[in-house]
Design a protein around this motif. Sequence first.
Motif, PDB file in Angstrom:
ATOM      1  N   GLY A 171      38.154  43.617  35.346  1.00  0.00           N
ATOM      2  CA  GLY A 171      37.711  42.224  35.328  1.00  0.00           C
ATOM      3  C   GLY A 171      38.849  41.223  35.436  1.00  0.00           C
ATOM      4  N   ASN A 172      40.054  41.714  35.688  1.00  0.00           N
ATOM      5  CA  ASN A 172      41.224  40.851  35.762  1.00  0.00           C
ATOM      6  C   ASN A 172      41.864  40.931  37.149  1.00  0.00           C
ATOM      7  OD1 ASN A 172      40.909  41.840  32.846  1.00  0.00           O
ATOM      8  ND2 ASN A 172      42.213  40.055  32.647  1.00  0.00           N
ATOM      9  N   ILE A 173      42.222  39.792  37.671  1.00  0.00           N
ATOM     10  CA  ILE A 173      42.845  39.729  38.990  1.00  0.00           C
ATOM     11  C   ILE A 173      44.329  39.447  38.843  1.00  0.00           C
ATOM     12  CG2 ILE A 173      42.953  38.451  41.164  1.00  0.00           C
ATOM     13  CD1 ILE A 173      39.948  37.872  40.792  1.00  0.00           C
ATOM     14  N   CYS A 174      45.149  40.248  39.534  1.00  0.00           N
ATOM     15  CA  CYS A 174      46.586  40.021  39.610  1.00  0.00           C
ATOM     16  C   CYS A 174      46.957  39.917  41.081  1.00  0.00           C
ATOM     17  CB  CYS A 174      47.351  41.181  38.962  1.00  0.00           C
ATOM     18  SG  CYS A 174      49.139  41.008  39.144  1.00  0.00           S
ATOM     19  N   ARG A 175      47.719  38.917  41.405  1.00  0.00           N
ATOM     20  CA  ARG A 175      48.117  38.727  42.798  1.00  0.00           C
ATOM     21  C   ARG A 175      49.553  39.168  43.071  1.00  0.00           C
ATOM     22  NH1 ARG A 175      44.785  34.154  41.651  1.00  0.00           N
ATOM     23  NH2 ARG A 175      42.945  34.195  43.001  1.00  0.00           N
ATOM     24  N   CYS A 176      50.259  39.650  42.037  1.00  0.00           N
ATOM     25  CA  CYS A 176      51.684  39.932  42.202  1.00  0.00           C
ATOM     26  C   CYS A 176      52.079  41.400  42.100  1.00  0.00           C
ATOM     27  CB  CYS A 176      52.491  39.161  41.158  1.00  0.00           C
ATOM     28  SG  CYS A 176      52.286  37.381  41.202  1.00  0.00           S
ATOM     29  N   THR A 177      51.569  42.109  41.107  1.00  0.00           N
ATOM     30  CA  THR A 177      52.153  43.415  40.767  1.00  0.00           C
ATOM     31  C   THR A 177      51.615  44.587  41.546  1.00  0.00           C
ATOM     32  OG1 THR A 177      50.555  43.979  39.066  1.00  0.00           O
ATOM     33  CG2 THR A 177      52.482  42.683  38.374  1.00  0.00           C
ATOM     34  N   GLY A 178      50.452  44.460  42.167  1.00  0.00           N
ATOM     35  CA  GLY A 178      49.847  45.619  42.790  1.00  0.00           C
ATOM     36  C   GLY A 178      49.205  46.529  41.760  1.00  0.00           C
ATOM     37  N   TYR A 179      49.106  46.089  40.532  1.00  0.00           N
ATOM     38  CA  TYR A 179      48.409  46.742  39.422  1.00  0.00           C
ATOM     39  C   TYR A 179      49.102  47.972  38.849  1.00  0.00           C
ATOM     40  CZ  TYR A 179      44.556  43.617  40.519  1.00  0.00           C
ATOM     41  OH  TYR A 179      43.805  42.502  40.762  1.00  0.00           O
ATOM     42  N   GLU A 180      49.832  48.717  39.623  1.00  0.00           N
ATOM     43  CA  GLU A 180      50.416  49.969  39.122  1.00  0.00           C
ATOM     44  C   GLU A 180      51.303  49.755  37.890  1.00  0.00           C
ATOM     45  OE1 GLU A 180      50.604  53.857  38.537  1.00  0.00           O
ATOM     46  OE2 GLU A 180      49.297  52.865  39.982  1.00  0.00           O
ATOM     47  N   PRO A 181      52.214  48.772  37.887  1.00  0.00           N
ATOM     48  CA  PRO A 181      53.020  48.569  36.673  1.00  0.00           C
ATOM     49  C   PRO A 181      52.170  48.201  35.449  1.00  0.00           C
ATOM     50  CG  PRO A 181      53.978  47.370  38.517  1.00  0.00           C
ATOM     51  CD  PRO A 181      52.642  47.880  38.965  1.00  0.00           C
ATOM     52  N   ILE A 182      51.076  47.505  35.670  1.00  0.00           N
ATOM     53  CA  ILE A 182      50.196  47.126  34.564  1.00  0.00           C
ATOM     54  C   ILE A 182      49.506  48.365  33.998  1.00  0.00           C
ATOM     55  CG2 ILE A 182      48.106  45.815  33.960  1.00  0.00           C
ATOM     56  CD1 ILE A 182      49.006  43.764  36.150  1.00  0.00           C
ATOM     57  N   ILE A 183      48.974  49.187  34.872  1.00  0.00           N
ATOM     58  CA  ILE A 183      48.314  50.427  34.436  1.00  0.00           C
ATOM     59  C   ILE A 183      49.309  51.291  33.664  1.00  0.00           C
ATOM     60  CG2 ILE A 183      47.265  52.583  35.245  1.00  0.00           C
ATOM     61  CD1 ILE A 183      46.242  50.829  37.696  1.00  0.00           C
ATOM     62  N   GLN A 184      50.514  51.433  34.186  1.00  0.00           N
ATOM     63  CA  GLN A 184      51.530  52.248  33.530  1.00  0.00           C
ATOM     64  C   GLN A 184      51.923  51.665  32.177  1.00  0.00           C
ATOM     65  OE1 GLN A 184      52.442  55.319  34.360  1.00  0.00           O
ATOM     66  NE2 GLN A 184      50.921  55.089  35.982  1.00  0.00           N
ATOM     67  N   ALA A 185      51.987  50.341  32.082  1.00  0.00           N
ATOM     68  CA  ALA A 185      52.333  49.696  30.801  1.00  0.00           C
ATOM     69  C   ALA A 185      51.275  49.989  29.746  1.00  0.00           C
ATOM     70  CB  ALA A 185      52.495  48.188  30.992  1.00  0.00           C
ATOM     71  N   VAL A 186      50.013  49.942  30.124  1.00  0.00           N
ATOM     72  CA  VAL A 186      48.938  50.224  29.173  1.00  0.00           C
ATOM     73  C   VAL A 186      49.002  51.681  28.728  1.00  0.00           C
ATOM     74  CG1 VAL A 186      46.434  50.278  28.818  1.00  0.00           C
ATOM     75  CG2 VAL A 186      47.475  48.390  30.104  1.00  0.00           C
ATOM     76  N   LEU A 187      49.201  52.585  29.672  1.00  0.00           N
ATOM     77  CA  LEU A 187      49.316  54.008  29.323  1.00  0.00           C
ATOM     78  C   LEU A 187      50.526  54.257  28.435  1.00  0.00           C
ATOM     79  CD1 LEU A 187      48.305  55.565  32.756  1.00  0.00           C
ATOM     80  CD2 LEU A 187      46.981  55.634  30.618  1.00  0.00           C
ATOM     81  N   SER A 188      51.625  53.568  28.714  1.00  0.00           N
ATOM     82  CA  SER A 188      52.836  53.699  27.904  1.00  0.00           C
ATOM     83  C   SER A 188      52.598  53.200  26.475  1.00  0.00           C
ATOM     84  CB  SER A 188      53.981  52.913  28.560  1.00  0.00           C
ATOM     85  OG  SER A 188      55.115  52.914  27.749  1.00  0.00           O
TER      86      SER A 188
END
Length: 161
Positions: free
Chosen positions: A134-151
């Motif tokens: 439900g969240n839109i990001c226009r910069c990161t391509g999402y992968e760093p965000i997904i990895q941060a949550v998993l970390s």
Amino acid sequence: MAKKVPVELTLNGEERAEFVESGSTLLNALRERFGDTSPKGGCHQGTCGACSVLIDGELTLSCLVLAESCRDRQIVTTAGLTREGVMHPLQRAFLDGFAAQCGFCTPGMIMAAKALLDTTPDPSREEVIEALSGNICRCTGYEPIIQAVLSAARANTLNMA
């Protein structure tokens, strides 16, 4: 002139009271009356997720909620995750994992991730993707965000062991 209504709520663990214009969104009240600018106003239509907060532990888009409906409710924003100058593990993981570029979506992403980790402490990658959908990001391509949550989930699981 709009009618002012009292709103008493608990914001990030602190009881607060303000008069807000009737019909004002929680997002506007948080930013303009309560001084918490961590939720961001992106679309103001409930589609970008930048304004996400927790209301009584439930992930909510603050741009779609009337402030006056939050009377006697518990509101948590990204600003409320830091305790005594120490970042929440999610905030630290976003910083360490370069998961924020422009940073506009970051508060909403972090709140969506917190809502997930509160109910699912050790999520799968697919569960993280679903929680953040439900969240839109226009910069990161999402992968760093997904990895941060998993970390952050791994770090939290290790701390609980």
